[in-house]
Design an enzyme around this catalytic site. Structure first.
Site, PDB file in Angstrom:
ATOM      1  N   GLU A  48       0.864  -1.179   0.000  1.00  0.00           N
ATOM      2  CA  GLU A  48       0.000   0.000   0.000  1.00  0.00           C
ATOM      3  C   GLU A  48       0.897   1.224   0.000  1.00  0.00           C
ATOM      4  O   GLU A  48       1.720   1.390   0.905  1.00  0.00           O
ATOM      5  CB  GLU A  48      -0.873   0.054   1.258  1.00  0.00           C
ATOM      6  CG  GLU A  48      -1.890  -1.037   1.412  1.00  0.00           C
ATOM      7  CD  GLU A  48      -2.681  -0.850   2.705  1.00  0.00           C
ATOM      8  OE1 GLU A  48      -2.719   0.299   3.210  1.00  0.00           O
ATOM      9  OE2 GLU A  48      -3.222  -1.836   3.209  1.00  0.00           O
ATOM     10  N   ASP A  59      -5.408   8.618  10.015  1.00  0.00           N
ATOM     11  CA  ASP A  59      -4.002   8.262  10.217  1.00  0.00           C
ATOM     12  C   ASP A  59      -3.513   8.659  11.604  1.00  0.00           C
ATOM     13  O   ASP A  59      -3.804   9.752  12.096  1.00  0.00           O
ATOM     14  CB  ASP A  59      -3.120   8.949   9.169  1.00  0.00           C
ATOM     15  CG  ASP A  59      -3.437   8.496   7.760  1.00  0.00           C
ATOM     16  OD1 ASP A  59      -4.065   7.443   7.616  1.00  0.00           O
ATOM     17  OD2 ASP A  59      -3.067   9.212   6.815  1.00  0.00           O
TER      18      ASP A  59
END
Length: 264
Positions: A48, A59
């Site tokens: 990824e 995140d």
């Protein structure tokens, strides 16, 4: 090479796949490509590449800081696509993990065409739900790209069915609520959520958020089709110098061993 193909190849070896997240453009563009190559060399099946974004709501601190560094260095969508092309040459399936706004700004159909041309496998879109993904889904279908949507512990059975039906490649199972990051212990109930996701129709379910070592990888690999690791790998990479690349390779190899032990 699609993510589904790589996961199926791992499952044929009676193991889960190892999915490695790295931030495109961190510590710089060439360094992120080299880091991804090292991860593949040491056992990662799927890469990824995170597309840096100014407002990364899902995140954790480690990924946010790497994305900020990449943005400051000038990494934008075009540069991420260049990185995809280089990493795809390793033979790994390469997904871009991105919030939807950069794709929309670039042009959804244009992004799908350019990603496919670069050899990318598809997108993981943490802030995009299937009901609002019509343009992306159509463009992805046209170019044979994976569409990876997320489920979480709070997802209802109806939501699981919707996501499973809309996804191609795998369903990303977020094992805990909240942001990504290294965790001392894994959240309970990941196995149950994977079982519910499969029962809802998902062909493959990969688990992420919190996995950081061999023992945790083995535990998740016992019930999931893929184990997703990000923050721990970025921490190991450090500044991307020789020592950091060695540390990244060592951790990737440790995690790769873990996913093999999970089904033993």
């Amino acid at each position: 090479m699609t993510a589904g193909d790589r996961i199926d190849a791992a499952l044929a070896q009676d193991r889960a796949a190892l999915v490695a997240y790295l931030s495109a453009g961190y510590p710089d563009l060439d360094g992120s490509v080299r880091a991804a190559e090292v991860a593949v060399e040491h056992g990662a099946d799927v890469i990824e590449l995170g597309l840096p974004y100014s407002d990364p709501g899902m995140d954790g601190t480690v990924v946010q800081r790497s994305g900020e560094r990449a943005l400051a260095a000038g990494t934008r969508t075009r540069e991420v696509l260049l990185a995809v092309e280089q990493v795809a040459a390793t033979g790994a399936a390469v997904l871009v993990m991105t919030y939807y706004n950069p794709v929309y700004a670039y042009g959804v159909e244009r992004f799908a065409a350019d990603l496919a041309s670069a050899g990318g496998a598809g997108l993981i879109t943490p802030d995009l739900v299937p009901e609002e993904a019509g343009r992306w889904s159509a463009a992805a279908d046209e170019h044979g790209l994976d569409k990876v949507f997320l489920v979480a512990p709070a997802s209802s059975d109806e939501r699981l069915r919707t996501v499973a039906s809309a996804s191609r490649g795998f369903v990303y199972v977020a094992s805990r609520m909240g942001v990504t990051g290294v965790q001392d212990s894994l959240a309970e109930g990941g196995d149950e959520l994977v079982a519910r996701t499969r029962a809802a129709g998902a062909d493959r379910a990969c688990v992420g958020i919190g996995v950081s070592n061999r023992q945790q990888a083995a535990r998740v690999a016992a019930y999931a089709d893929g184990v997703i690791v990000g923050s721990a790998l970025i921490q190991a990479l450090g500044e991307g110098d020789a020592a950091g690349l060695d540390a990244l390779g060592a951790l990737t190899a440790e995690l790769a061993q873990g996913v093999r032990e999970g089904r033993a």
